[in-house]
Motif scaffolding. Sequence first.
Motif, mmCIF file in Angstrom:
data_model
loop_
_atom_site.group_PDB
_atom_site.id
_atom_site.type_symbol
_atom_site.label_atom_id
_atom_site.label_comp_id
_atom_site.label_asym_id
_atom_site.label_seq_id
_atom_site.Cartn_x
_atom_site.Cartn_y
_atom_site.Cartn_z
ATOM 1 N N PHE A 165 7.185 -1.735 -9.647
ATOM 2 C CA PHE A 165 7.644 -1.818 -8.264
ATOM 3 C C PHE A 165 9.060 -2.391 -8.202
ATOM 4 N N LEU A 200 -0.746 0.210 -1.459
ATOM 5 C CA LEU A 200 0.589 -0.368 -1.471
ATOM 6 C C LEU A 200 0.622 -1.716 -0.758
ATOM 7 N N THR A 224 6.020 6.066 2.041
ATOM 8 C CA THR A 224 6.971 5.287 1.245
ATOM 9 C C THR A 224 8.414 5.637 1.599
ATOM 10 N N PRO A 241 6.777 1.542 -5.398
ATOM 11 C CA PRO A 241 6.893 2.019 -6.780
ATOM 12 C C PRO A 241 8.261 2.646 -7.024
#
Length: 298
Positions: A165, A200, A224, A241
């Motif tokens: 991450f 997440l 994301t 990520p």
Amino acid sequence: MSLRQYEYALAVAEEGSVTAAAELLHVAQPSVSQQIRGLERELGVELFARTPTGLVPTVVGRAFLREAEVAVSASRRARATARAGADDLVGELLVSVQMGFGAGQLPGALGALRRRFTRLEVTVFEEQSSAELERLCRRGVLDLALMAACERSPADAHHLGDEEFVVVLGAGHRQLDADRVELRELEGEPWVRFDRDSALDGVLREVLRDNDLTPTTVARVSQTATAVRWAAHGLGVTLVPASAVPQGYEHQVRPVFPVVSQPVIAVLRDGAGPAERALLDLLRQETWPESASLSPVS
């Protein structure tokens, strides 16, 4: 009951009318009507209700259609497996990926699969919840699920590698001068976060707890790419990520210390066929970083 009746019922549910379903199936309208009536007589229930906007599945109909979809999918896979030769896979492959994981590896593996097996039809969709992905895979709805490992991950899951991450910072943020951002230096920062039931956000909750950070949540998003864009425009920081960072935003991300990573696994349906195993092999050939700092999120 027959698979043909199941297929007709699913088409009516998808299209909302017998006429449109008949066009989709390339059959005569009376044939579809007859099959649906016969199915309802045999079951002793009403599968569809007429509304001003078309035919809508009843409560019983929705439950029936869920099982019918599983049966039809299983039948198609069985036919595809029976027809599959050593160098030619045909049929359908349904893949789901947990949002944010494997974004850098799945496209390459799918591209190689499609180039190798040109007659194979592949459908991919994103899902946030690990529990839902595992449930769908075990029920036979999915052929392969790509997800973050968690405490409930099945014993026969295939570990592919780890996702590291990174933190996304707004333009001009003081931490952009650092090669690696210490997480404790983010105390007091507002955060762009993800839906509460997503893997997440599970990772972020653990990071915040382990580093004694008290977050101010300024937004929750479902994608994301949205989180990265909003953070890059200064709304707040976010943690994603590394492979999920959209092109053009790489200069606004930094790795963190302590390192944050999450194991990524592939789960195949029970009785997986050659297409699923071919995709698994291709995923293994992709580049997966190996690192670890977090236990699997629950």
